[in-house]
Design an enzyme around this catalytic site. Structure first.
Site: not given
Ligand code: SAM
Length: 214
Positions: A118, A193
């Protein structure tokens, strides 16, 4: 990632709960005993719906793979994907990466993957970026000697911020590229991804780098 609560959650979780990594009495992941393979540990933080970690498990069937995700229903979908595809070297953890250094044994991770983290574009949220100095210090604790962080994103603002953050916080950078899909070398073993498929289809270029503690 915002989602509606999933139907039949309890039943669905029961079916995949064998894929959770066990934690010891201190809340630390039990790594070696939890896998049937001997290889080094690869960790993905923010695994989303699991396309990457499932693909990685096919590329590295002898490594121990662990995927961490904050949102329980998203993690459940990743676990269901791994279960459907019958990969046997992947385990999952529902956790906030803020606590990663308390959960993952020190010096145990030979590869850490951050995919499409994110971006948190507002300055006041910069601390939440998974490549902010606080996170980079946490990763130093869990990375093995010569351990590497593989980072990719379509978000140029986050990429530029991360480049600076790695360099200013004791990491060296290699293997930078600003258009991963057009790169003859780095694209060969690239695993897409969910976000990557979506954003590259819309014409966004994918940036990637590898970072290692200096
Ligand atoms: C923008 S999505 C990308 C998902 C995947 N990596 C992709 O490329 O399709 C970011 C993911 O990171 C997770 N995430 C964000 N902050 C996090 C944290 N502090 N700890 C664990 N997961 C986190 C979110 O819930 C989300 O599923």
């Amino acid at each position: 990632m915002r989602m509606r609560p999933k139907k039949n959650r309890d039943k669905r979780m029961e079916k995949v709960e064998k894929l959770f990594i066990p934690l010891d009495e201190n809340g630390c992941a039990v790594i070696d005993e939890s896998y049937n393979v001997e290889g080094e540990l690869f960790l993905e933080i923010g695994c989303g719906k699991g396309a990457f970690i499932t693909g990685l498990s096919k590329q590295y069937p002898d490594n121990k793979l662990l995927a961490v995700e904050l949102v329980p229903d998203v993690l459940m979908m990743a676990m269901e994907k791994a279960d459907r595809e019958e990969v046997n070297n992947v385990r999952f953890l529902n956790a906030n990466a803020e606590n990663i250094a308390d959960i993952i044994p020190a010096g145990s991770v030979s590869r850490l993957y951050l995919n499409f983290s994110d971006p948190w574009p507002k300055k006041r949220n910069a601390k939440r970026r998974l490549t902010s100095p606080l996170f980079l210090e946490r990763y130093k604790k869990i990375l093995a000697p010569k351990g590497k962080i593989f980072f990719k994103t379509d978000n140029k603002g986050l990429f530029d911020y991360s480049l600076e953050s790695f360099v200013n916080n004791g990491y060296s950078i290699t293997d930078i590229c600003f258009d991963l899909h057009a790169d003859d070398v780095f694209s060969t073993d690239n695993i897409e991804t969910e976000y990557e498929k979506n954003f590259s289809a819309k014409g966004f270029l994918i940036n990637r780098l590898v970072a290692e503690i200096r």
